[in-house]
Structures are given as C-alpha cells and as structure tokens.
Design an enzyme around this catalytic site. Structure first.
Site, PDB file in Angstrom:
ATOM      1  N   ASP A 129       0.812  -1.213   0.000  1.00 17.93           N
ATOM      2  CA  ASP A 129       0.000   0.000   0.000  1.00 17.93           C
ATOM      3  C   ASP A 129       0.846   1.265   0.000  1.00 17.93           C
ATOM      4  OD1 ASP A 129      -2.641  -0.360  -0.310  1.00 17.93           O
ATOM      5  OD2 ASP A 129      -3.158  -0.416   1.799  1.00 17.93           O
ATOM      6  N   TYR A 159       6.305 -10.220   6.951  1.00 19.63           N
ATOM      7  CA  TYR A 159       6.167  -8.789   7.182  1.00 19.63           C
ATOM      8  C   TYR A 159       6.762  -8.438   8.538  1.00 19.63           C
ATOM      9  CZ  TYR A 159       2.968  -8.092   3.245  1.00 19.63           C
ATOM     10  OH  TYR A 159       2.418  -7.994   2.000  1.00 19.63           O
TER      11      TYR A 159
END
Length: 478
Positions: free
Chosen positions: A166, A248
């Site tokens: 994003d 992540y």
C-alpha cells in the site's frame, strides 16, 4: 496479500495463458514472414565478421542515440548496424536466429526474477494500476526503459509481482519476474531447461557473462529504490503464485506497552483462521478469508532513543499469504491490548466468525512502519556481482547516515523544550483522551453475506437500468 484485494488465481492463470498464446501467434506470424529473409540476414554476417576481426565498434554521434543499447552500460552491440533506427520497446518482437531468442535488432532475452527494496514514504503503493504517481512499479519501468532492458511492452513480457504493498509501505524483499534483455547465446527453451536442471541438481544455472542487472538498474533508479539481486527462473515461474511464504515486519516504540500481553495475544493468530475481522473486506473479488500464519513474534530491535531510552520493537509475521490490510489490522488490535484497553482474549472473539460475524469498526495501524521483509521461493538464490554489492553497501550506508542526521535534528529540537511531565515522553504511545469503547461493543461493518447481497442488487439494477431510489419506490408499492 497485505496491501491489495486478492485476485482469483484461476483468472490470473487464464490471463497469463492468453498472454502466452497471443505471443506465440505473433512469433509464428513473424517467423513465416521472415523465413525467406533469414538467408540474407546481415545480423549473423556482422557477428561472424566481428568475431573474425577481433574487435567491435560502437555507434557514434546521431547513430548512438538511435541504438537500442544504453551507452557505456552493456558494451559493444552485436547484430546491429550503424545508422539503423530501432522500434520502441512496445513495437519490438522476437525472432529465433542462430539458436538464440532475439529482438529484431538482434538482442536475446531471458526470464529473470529481481529482488527489490524501496522506502515507501513518497510512493502511492507498489502497483501502478491506480493511476496515481509516483508508484514503485512506475519508477521501475522508467528505469527499465531508460536502460533499454525491456524487450517488449509490459503486457508481453510475462510480468508478475509477489506483493502489492500500500501507499507508504516499504519493502526489503519484494520480488518481480519478467523477460529482460540478455547476453545469452542459447535459445530461450534451452535456458529454461538449464534453469530447471540446475535447480534440481543444486547448483547455479549459467549466469556468467550475463548483463549485470543490479548495477545497470541501480545507476538510474531513484535513491529510495534499489535492486538487491537477480536470478534466472524457469518459464513456469510466477512471482506471486510460486511464492511459498511472505514475511512482514512492523516497527514500533515499546514504551508504555505491555509486551507480554501482546505476545500472548499474538500467538492466538498462529495457525489457520478466518481473518475477515482483521482485514479490509473485498467481497467482489475475495470469497475465502482463511489464511495460515506460521510465525508471529514480538521482539526488541535493540535500538534505543538515547535521550528518552525508548526501545524500538519489531512485530514479525510470516504466512503463506495475507488479506488486504491484514497485518495493519492485527497490529492495531495488538496495540489496544498492549495499552490495556482490550484483553488478549478479544482476539479469540474476533477470530470466531459465528460469534462475531461482522467486523467492529476500528482504525488500522499506520502504514509507514510496515515492511515487506521477504518473499520465499523454492530454489531461488539471488545473485549480485561484487561491484554491484559494494555500490549497494555504500548507497545504503549513506542513506542511513542521512536519515540519522535528520532524526538528530528533531532530537535536538526535543531537547530544547522544557522537560515533559513524568510519563509524558513525546515518543510514548499516548492513550486516547476519550473513553475507550470495547471492540465487541462498537458499531460493525456489513458482513460478507450482506456485502454479497448488496453487490448482487447493484448488478441487477445495472442490468435493468433502475436507480436505488426506483428500487426502493417499487419495494414500497408492494
């Protein structure tokens, strides 16, 4: 995957199959048209003459600007003639000459994977479909065009990416795959077979004398994007669907948080669960919200703010795939738990879809501290030349020092202020001044089933050409 709605795998495979089929048809047409000209092709004559003479000449002046090769990067060009103009990358096509897959100007290509890192603060995400600029992808393709590494348009190079991060999200281990220009002498079929055989036998496929993709691209990429490595891959490789796991990392200040409670809650995420209450739901494209988390830890990074003594922590999450905004939603709930606003057992309630079928409304964690740390692939061992590695090391060191100097300026400004009240460090995770509303008592978003009904009604109205007001009026009449 974190940062974008998941695509239907079957649709994705069908789209790639259509791309390959279209490419095959184009090559067959060109092969038929050029078959009568192969005997008189001057590309082979130039190669033979060059090898006999023992030297090569580069185009100069006006002719140099027309060359498909970027000056002083790839060295001498073979199979091209001075004064010949070249087509744009979108108009190029390949033909098979002398057992090597080449463009019309005589350049071979090979299918490779690139490992990318980027600092996401100024980018509108990774993918460029949203018509927002700059994106990481748009910058990458500008660099590929500038260095003349592209052999065709984006839709004809079997391009794929592992993740679609994003706006504001960074990455250290993003991976893309595509066809790029090559120094190879083998046909593309032989290259693909060699890659598969090499991986099976446990040694590197042929990469000697290949273009130094890392060095070439990093010379023209912006400072906040770097290629870390490359590797040749087989023709059935796909950067997204060949990925076995993704990791992540989310950075945060540990002061004021009960990390032990956060760790207790984090372990409840491990395993396969339905994460519809921990993501941004996209009912139009995603119908399965079960994902498997294999690793979830919270540890100190051993980095401290010298003035306040606050430690930087890291939340590391590993799984096979992630939903849109899944990581940031999980982290947001963990922060509420760490601040004492929620119990660790709220995770159990949100993972129980029968008990909590609708997601409570709560804000996601900020995007800036999120990093796509790594993407793992079987048999993929990224390589980087010693020269490119040294340049990378110097560049990243300089960037680190620059940002540290900037951070020190803000630290000096903090020191110039009067001492804050006890427990009031500016780096503290401040609790909201408003009364906290428990997650299970908050207003909720529509459930997956309710969203599907809404989408179905919208599609029906489009087919009949009626508006929502017309639909309501008709319902009231009945």
């Amino acid at each position: 995957m974190e940062g974008a709605p998941e695509e239907n795998p079957m649709h994705r495979l069908q789209a790639q199959l259509q791309c390959l089929s279209k490419r095959v048809e184009e090559l067959e047409r060109e092969n038929a048209r050029l078959s009568s000209q192969v005997a008189n092709c001057r590309c082979q004559q130039v190669d033979e003459k060059t090898s006999k003479d023992g030297n090569t000449s580069q185009p100069s002046g006006k002719d140099r600007s027309k060359s498909l090769c970027h000056p002083n990067i790839f060295g001498p060009l073979k199979g091209s003639q001075d004064g010949e103009s070249t087509r744009s990358s979108d108009m190029e096509f390949t033909q098979k000459l002398s057992g090597c897959t080449r463009t019309m100007c005589g350049y071979a290509s090979r299918y490779v994977a690139l490992k990318i890192m980027y600092f996401g603060q100024r980018f509108y995400g990774f993918a460029s479909e949203a018509q927002m600029d700059p994106t990481v992808e748009s910058e990458l393709f500008r660099a590929l065009e500038r260095t003349k590494l592209l052999v065709s348009g984006k839709n004809n190079i079997c391009y794929s990416r592992c993740g679609r991060t994003d706006k504001g999200v960074s990455a250290i281990g993003q991976v893309i795959s595509l066809f790029l220009r090559s120094n190879c002498k083998e046909s593309i079929e032989d290259l693909n077979n060699n890659v598969a055989d090499s991986v099976e036998k446990g040694f590197l496929p042929s990469i000697e004398n290949e273009i130094d993709y890392v060095r070439v691209l990093n010379k023209v990429l912006p400072r906040d994007i770097r290629v870390l490595g490359w590797y040749p891959v087989s023709k059935d490789f796909h950067a997204r669907f060949s990925c076995s796991s993704r990791e992540y990392k989310y950075l945060f200040w540990m002061e004021g948080l009960d990390v032990s409670k956060m760790e207790l809650a984090a372990q409840k995420f491990v395993g396969e669960h339905d994460f519809r209450n921990f993501c941004k739901m996209d009912a139009a494209n995603v119908h399965n919200y079960k994902r498997k988390i294999t690793y979830f830890t919270i540890k100190s990074c051993e980095e401290r703010c010298n003035y306040y003594g606050n430690e930087v922590g890291a939340i590391t999450i590993k799984g096979s795939a992630f939903l849109w905004h899944q990581v940031r939603c999980m982290v947001a709930v963990l922060f509420m738990i760490g601040q004492g606003l929620e119990s660790p057992y709220v995770v159990d309630e949100l993972l129980d879809i029968k008990r909590t079928p609708r997601k409570p409304q709560y804000p996601m964690a900020p995007e800036l501290p999120l990093i796509l740390q790594s993407c793992e692939f079987e048999g993929l061992k990224f390589v980087c030349s010693s020269e490119a590695r040294q340049s990378l090391h110097e560049h990243l060191k300089n960037e680190f020092q620059t940002y540290m100097l900037q951070a020190t300026i803000f630290l000096e400004a903090l020191k110039s202020l009067s001492s804050p009240a006890a427990g009031g460090s500016p780096l503290h995770h401040a609790k909201s001044t408003r009364a906290h509303v428990p997650l299970v008592s908050r207003p909720t978003e529509p459930s997956y089933e309710e969203r599907c009904v809404k989408l179905s009604n919208r599609d029906d109205r489009r087919k009949t050409g009626t508006s929502p007001k017309d639909h309501e009026a008709k319902r009231d009449e009945t």
